[in-house]
Design a protein around this motif. Sequence first.
Motif, short mmCIF file in Angstrom:
data_model
loop_
_atom_site.label_atom_id
_atom_site.label_comp_id
_atom_site.label_asym_id
_atom_site.label_seq_id
_atom_site.Cartn_x
_atom_site.Cartn_y
_atom_site.Cartn_z
N ARG A 129 -18.02 6.85 -61.97
CA ARG A 129 -17.07 5.50 -61.63
C ARG A 129 -17.20 5.27 -60.46
O ARG A 129 -17.46 3.63 -60.08
N SER A 130 -17.14 6.11 -59.34
CA SER A 130 -16.76 5.75 -58.06
C SER A 130 -18.10 5.59 -57.52
O SER A 130 -17.63 4.33 -56.46
N ALA A 131 -19.29 6.19 -58.00
CA ALA A 131 -20.30 5.12 -57.43
C ALA A 131 -20.49 3.33 -57.77
O ALA A 131 -20.90 2.79 -56.82
N VAL A 132 -20.21 3.02 -59.18
CA VAL A 132 -20.47 2.06 -59.09
C VAL A 132 -19.02 0.81 -58.26
O VAL A 132 -19.85 0.35 -57.89
N GLU A 133 -18.31 1.13 -58.15
CA GLU A 133 -16.90 1.15 -57.76
C GLU A 133 -17.83 0.58 -55.91
O GLU A 133 -17.09 -0.34 -55.20
N LEU A 134 -18.26 1.61 -55.54
CA LEU A 134 -18.53 0.96 -53.89
C LEU A 134 -19.80 0.48 -54.15
O LEU A 134 -19.34 -0.34 -53.11
N ILE A 135 -20.52 0.32 -54.72
CA ILE A 135 -21.72 -0.35 -54.98
C ILE A 135 -20.80 -1.71 -55.33
O ILE A 135 -21.26 -3.63 -54.30
N ALA A 136 -20.26 -1.70 -55.66
CA ALA A 136 -19.45 -3.60 -56.74
C ALA A 136 -18.37 -3.52 -55.47
O ALA A 136 -18.46 -5.12 -55.23
N SER A 137 -17.88 -2.77 -54.59
CA SER A 137 -17.18 -3.77 -53.37
C SER A 137 -18.03 -4.38 -51.87
O SER A 137 -17.66 -5.55 -51.41
N ARG A 138 -18.91 -4.28 -52.28
CA ARG A 138 -20.27 -4.70 -51.68
C ARG A 138 -19.69 -5.52 -49.87
O ARG A 138 -19.52 -5.69 -49.45
N GLN A 139 -19.05 -4.06 -49.60
CA GLN A 139 -18.84 -4.19 -48.30
C GLN A 139 -20.14 -3.83 -47.71
O GLN A 139 -19.80 -3.70 -46.30
N VAL A 140 -20.55 -2.10 -47.83
CA VAL A 140 -21.28 -1.64 -47.07
C VAL A 140 -22.68 -1.38 -48.03
O VAL A 140 -22.92 -1.44 -48.81
N ARG A 141 -23.62 -1.19 -46.68
CA ARG A 141 -24.88 -1.26 -47.22
C ARG A 141 -25.53 0.40 -46.32
O ARG A 141 -24.89 0.32 -45.76
N GLY A 142 -26.54 0.84 -46.82
CA GLY A 142 -27.07 2.62 -46.60
C GLY A 142 -26.48 3.34 -47.55
O GLY A 142 -26.15 3.48 -49.00
N VAL A 143 -26.78 4.77 -47.47
CA VAL A 143 -26.83 5.98 -47.92
C VAL A 143 -25.33 6.57 -48.07
O VAL A 143 -24.96 7.44 -46.75
N PHE A 144 -25.47 6.94 -49.03
CA PHE A 144 -22.94 7.66 -48.78
C PHE A 144 -23.25 8.32 -50.52
O PHE A 144 -24.59 9.12 -51.02
N THR A 145 -22.31 9.02 -50.18
CA THR A 145 -21.73 10.82 -51.51
C THR A 145 -20.35 10.56 -51.70
O THR A 145 -19.59 9.37 -51.38
N VAL A 146 -19.93 10.15 -52.98
CA VAL A 146 -18.98 10.15 -53.68
C VAL A 146 -19.03 11.35 -54.15
O VAL A 146 -19.48 11.87 -54.93
#
Length: 323
Positions: A129-146
């Motif tokens: 869910r946090s990954a979906v919310e990070l994507i939905a924020s549209r604030q950053v691009r690149g590679v992350f982990t939650v």
Amino acid sequence: MKILVLFTGGTIGSTVDGATVHTDPAAASRLLSLYRARFGEDVLFEVRRPCNLLSENATPGLWSLLERSVREEELAVYDGVIITHGSDTLPYTCAALAFLLRDVPIPLVLVASNYSLGDSRSNGLANFRSAVELIASRQVRGVFTVFQDEKGANRVYLAARIQEADTARDQFTSYGGVDFGEIRGGKFVWNEHPDNPSPSEINQIPARLLPANWVFQEPVPALRPYPGLSYQWIRYDPQPRALLHYLYHAATACTQGKAYDLTHFLQECQSKGTDCYLAPFKAEGDALYETSRALLATGAIPLYRISFEAAYAKLTIAYNQGE
């Protein structure tokens, strides 16, 4: 919103049979069903299954497989990519993809789980869910982990800085001690800190690191020091092209006693054609211990401010490309 999901196995893709945890292809469908039941049908998930394995069985070949799997897709039609992964070797794959896919124009988020989805202690659904919310924020691009910590905080890591989880709490840390941010109240909150790049810096798309697909053929051995490590035990056949030796936190290792002296081992490896790298050094120009000076005097190459996982991934990629 449309998200590409790559399932690779791991605990988040496993079930418990008696007292044994094993991968289960049906776990992918279970994760998406749990998500839809709790959070609704607003997100369209496009699913791929490039592999199905426990991450402790991964090799750097998985990194090239995942890079190819992402690059084969038309990323312009997606808002983001989620890759499910086992937690044991998650930081290594994260670091590798941070380098290999650093030019992706959308957020790519790796997620894992501390327990299988059927366990009430599992944070797998929360991480997804946090990954979906990070994507939905549209604030950053690149590679992350939650990854949700034991206090319920949904921590966001830069993929090149996440370090192995400790064995007591199953909790990850960021190299340097500073996480990139947090998912709070369904929103991404950047951790404004001098050691963190800003979202605007993150969103600058760098050039692709490698011009073509690479194939894992050249293992890069890596060693960590401990009191009593005898280099007389270590012989390579064939001799590797490169070697990574991690150091104690002060950029030191033993330089006394014939069996335990790292300088002799480095000199022997270099005489046989192996490039030797030492990490981590804190900053160029710092005062160094005499032991550190002795190590550098062998001609070994220092790597500055980098985690063990990132250094290993970076060298493995470097020595497995064509040029």
